[in-house]
Design a protein around this motif. Structure first.
Motif, PDB file in Angstrom:
ATOM      1  N   GLY A  68       0.660  -1.350  -0.017  1.00  0.00           N
ATOM      2  CA  GLY A  68       0.185   0.106  -0.101  1.00  0.00           C
ATOM      3  C   GLY A  68       0.935   1.356   0.126  1.00  0.00           C
ATOM      4  N   ALA A  69       1.673   1.322   0.898  1.00  0.00           N
ATOM      5  CA  ALA A  69       2.825   2.314   0.841  1.00  0.00           C
ATOM      6  C   ALA A  69       3.539   2.482  -0.616  1.00  0.00           C
ATOM      7  CB  ALA A  69       3.736   2.216   1.981  1.00  0.00           C
ATOM      8  N   ALA A  70       3.992   1.485  -0.997  1.00  0.00           N
ATOM      9  CA  ALA A  70       4.546   1.723  -2.436  1.00  0.00           C
ATOM     10  C   ALA A  70       3.670   2.254  -3.552  1.00  0.00           C
ATOM     11  CB  ALA A  70       4.891   0.081  -2.978  1.00  0.00           C
ATOM     12  N   PRO A 104      14.486 -18.787  12.139  1.00  0.00           N
ATOM     13  CA  PRO A 104      13.797 -19.411  10.947  1.00  0.00           C
ATOM     14  C   PRO A 104      13.224 -17.958  10.192  1.00  0.00           C
ATOM     15  CG  PRO A 104      12.818 -20.388  12.829  1.00  0.00           C
ATOM     16  CD  PRO A 104      13.896 -19.363  13.425  1.00  0.00           C
ATOM     17  N   GLY A 105      13.131 -16.846  10.598  1.00  0.00           N
ATOM     18  CA  GLY A 105      12.717 -15.772   9.864  1.00  0.00           C
ATOM     19  C   GLY A 105      13.692 -14.976   9.460  1.00  0.00           C
ATOM     20  N   ALA A 106      14.902 -15.391   9.556  1.00  0.00           N
ATOM     21  CA  ALA A 106      16.088 -14.449   9.267  1.00  0.00           C
ATOM     22  C   ALA A 106      15.946 -13.877   7.728  1.00  0.00           C
ATOM     23  CB  ALA A 106      17.589 -15.077   9.557  1.00  0.00           C
ATOM     24  N   TRP A 107      15.461 -14.654   6.907  1.00  0.00           N
ATOM     25  CA  TRP A 107      15.188 -14.533   5.358  1.00  0.00           C
ATOM     26  C   TRP A 107      14.295 -13.477   4.881  1.00  0.00           C
ATOM     27  CZ3 TRP A 107      10.778 -15.595   2.790  1.00  0.00           C
ATOM     28  CH2 TRP A 107       9.905 -16.411   3.125  1.00  0.00           C
ATOM     29  N   LEU A 108      13.176 -13.420   5.984  1.00  0.00           N
ATOM     30  CA  LEU A 108      11.833 -12.754   5.463  1.00  0.00           C
ATOM     31  C   LEU A 108      12.039 -11.167   5.383  1.00  0.00           C
ATOM     32  CD1 LEU A 108       8.963 -13.477   4.882  1.00  0.00           C
ATOM     33  CD2 LEU A 108       8.458 -12.816   7.107  1.00  0.00           C
ATOM     34  N   GLU A 109      12.596 -10.447   6.133  1.00  0.00           N
ATOM     35  CA  GLU A 109      12.643  -8.901   6.126  1.00  0.00           C
ATOM     36  C   GLU A 109      13.506  -8.531   4.826  1.00  0.00           C
ATOM     37  OE1 GLU A 109      10.925  -6.722   7.455  1.00  0.00           O
ATOM     38  OE2 GLU A 109       9.719  -8.257   8.331  1.00  0.00           O
ATOM     39  N   VAL A 110      14.667  -9.323   4.807  1.00  0.00           N
ATOM     40  CA  VAL A 110      15.643  -9.168   3.575  1.00  0.00           C
ATOM     41  C   VAL A 110      14.820  -9.144   2.211  1.00  0.00           C
ATOM     42  CG1 VAL A 110      17.646  -9.781   2.323  1.00  0.00           C
ATOM     43  CG2 VAL A 110      17.663  -9.508   4.851  1.00  0.00           C
ATOM     44  N   MET A 111      14.062 -10.255   2.167  1.00  0.00           N
ATOM     45  CA  MET A 111      13.293 -10.609   0.732  1.00  0.00           C
ATOM     46  C   MET A 111      12.111  -9.674   0.698  1.00  0.00           C
ATOM     47  SD  MET A 111      13.245 -12.649  -1.645  1.00  0.00           S
ATOM     48  CE  MET A 111      14.000 -14.231  -1.242  1.00  0.00           C
ATOM     49  N   LYS A 112      11.335  -9.111   1.814  1.00  0.00           N
ATOM     50  CA  LYS A 112      10.296  -8.264   1.625  1.00  0.00           C
ATOM     51  C   LYS A 112      10.736  -7.071   1.174  1.00  0.00           C
ATOM     52  CE  LYS A 112       7.409  -8.047   5.313  1.00  0.00           C
ATOM     53  NZ  LYS A 112       6.900  -8.010   6.524  1.00  0.00           N
ATOM     54  N   VAL A 113      12.071  -6.428   1.612  1.00  0.00           N
ATOM     55  CA  VAL A 113      12.570  -5.143   1.158  1.00  0.00           C
ATOM     56  C   VAL A 113      13.272  -5.368  -0.322  1.00  0.00           C
ATOM     57  CG1 VAL A 113      14.033  -3.260   1.586  1.00  0.00           C
ATOM     58  CG2 VAL A 113      12.808  -4.469   3.323  1.00  0.00           C
ATOM     59  N   GLY A 117      10.013  -4.872  -2.345  1.00  0.00           N
ATOM     60  CA  GLY A 117       9.979  -3.409  -2.558  1.00  0.00           C
ATOM     61  C   GLY A 117      10.026  -3.248  -4.468  1.00  0.00           C
ATOM     62  N   ALA A 118      10.862  -3.864  -4.962  1.00  0.00           N
ATOM     63  CA  ALA A 118      10.832  -3.844  -6.202  1.00  0.00           C
ATOM     64  C   ALA A 118       9.600  -4.487  -7.046  1.00  0.00           C
ATOM     65  CB  ALA A 118      11.989  -4.589  -6.949  1.00  0.00           C
ATOM     66  N   TYR A 119       9.060  -5.454  -6.254  1.00  0.00           N
ATOM     67  CA  TYR A 119       7.844  -6.161  -6.870  1.00  0.00           C
ATOM     68  C   TYR A 119       6.695  -5.151  -6.844  1.00  0.00           C
ATOM     69  CZ  TYR A 119       4.083  -9.607  -7.794  1.00  0.00           C
ATOM     70  OH  TYR A 119       3.071 -10.008  -8.309  1.00  0.00           O
TER      71      TYR A 119
END
Length: 255
Positions: A68-70, A104-113, A117-119
Motif C-alpha cells: 500500500g505504501a509503495a 527461521p525468519g532471518a530471510w523474510l525481512e531481507v526478501m520483503k525489502v 519492494g521492487a515487486y
C-alpha cells in the motif's frame, strides 16, 4: 542532457547507491522523486543538491516493503512531479549470517525489502508506464544474485529473485514499450556493506577483484542511468554486471 523532461522515482535514495543514482539522473536533466524510509534529513539533503544543480526534486517517505505504501509512493511521485518515466528500484537491506543457527525468519525481512519492494513499486508503476507506452525500470541488483558468498544466503536469494523478476517483467512489458533491466553491482562501500569491506577483510576481498578496487557508488549509478536512458533503447531483460571483473573469474582468478 539525455534525460531532459523525464521524471524518475528512485527508492532508497537518501544514501549510498540510491543517492548517487538520484544525483546522476538529475545531472542528465531528470526530475527526481527521492524516496526514503527513515532518513528524512538525508533525503532532503539530496533534494537540495539536485536543486543546486538547477533540477527539480521532491523527498517522499515510504516503506516499499508495504504494498500500500509503495502504491501511494508511486502516486505521490507522479502527482508531485507531473508524470513518471523512470523507476529505479534500489531500496535494500542486509542481515548477514550463516544459515546454521539463524532464526527461521532471518530471510523474510531481507526478501520483503529487496525483492518485495521492487515487486510492489513495479506493480504500482506499470499501469502508468504501459498506458503512455514509454518507460524504463532499472533494478539495482548484485553479483551475489548470481554467485554465492559466506553469510549471504538470504541476501543472495533476494537478489536472485530480483534478477528473475527483471527478466520476466521485461518480457511482459516489452510490447508496451517499457524496458526493464538490472545492474548487478559488485562490492561497493556503502552503509549496507561497509563493515564487510573494512580493515584486513576488505584488503583480502579487494585482492580478489581483478581491477583491484571496490566500486564507487557513482560508478554503479552511471550504469543505472545508461540503462534508464536513450542509449539503451534496444536493451531489455539484461543483467548488467558492474563488479570490476569479480564474477568473470573461476574461483579467485589465480592459483
Amino acid at each position: 542532457m539525455k534525460l531532459h523532461d523525464r521524471i524518475a522515482l528512485v527508492t532508497g535514495a537518501s544514501r549510498g547507491i540510491g543517492r548517487a543514482v538520484a544525483l546522476a539522473l538529475a545531472r542528465e536533466g531528470a526530475a527526481v522523486a527521492v524516496n526514503y524510509r527513515s532518513r528524512e534529513e538525508d533525503a532532503l539533503a539530496v533534494v537540495k543538491e539536485i536543486e543546486a544543480l538547477g533540477g527539480r526534486a521532491v523527498a517522499l517517505r515510504a516503506d516499499v516493503a508495504d504494498p500500500g505504501a509503495a502504491a501511494d509512493l508511486v502516486a505521490a511521485a507522479t502527482e508531485s512531479l507531473g508524470g513518471l518515466h523512470i523507476l529505479v528500484n534500489n531500496a535494500g537491506i542486509s542481515d548477514d549470517g550463516l544459515v546454521y543457527g539463524r532464526p527461521p525468519g532471518a530471510w523474510l525481512e531481507v526478501m520483503k525489502v529487496n525483492f518485495g519492494g521492487a515487486y510492489h513499486c513495479t506493480s504500482a508503476a506499470m499501469g502508468h508506464l504501459m498506458a503512455q507506452r514509454d518507460g524504463a525500470i532499472v533494478n539495482i541488483s548484485s553479483v551475489m544474485g548470481e554467485r554465492g558468498w559466506i553469510g549471504q544466503a538470504n541476501y543472495s536469494a533476494s537478489k536472485g529473485a530480483l534478477n528473475a523478476f527483471t527478466r520476466s517483467t521485461a518480457v511482459e512489458l516489452a510490447r508496451f514499450g517499457v524496458r526493464v533491466n538490472a545492474v548487478c553491482a559488485g562490492f561497493t562501500p556503502t552503509d549496507l556493506v561497509g563493515s564487510l569491506l573494512e580493515d584486513e577483510t576488505g584488503k583480502r576481498i579487494k585482492k580478489q577483484v581483478p581491477l583491484r578496487s571496490f566500486a564507487a557508488a557513482e560508478q554503479i549509478a552511471a550504469v543505472a542511468v545508461f540503462l534508464a536512458g536513450p542509449d539503451a533503447a534496444y536493451m531489455t531483460g539484461e543483467l548488467v554486471r558492474a563488479d570490476g571483473g569479480f564474477a568473470a573469474q573461476l574461483g579467485v582468478g589465480r592459483p
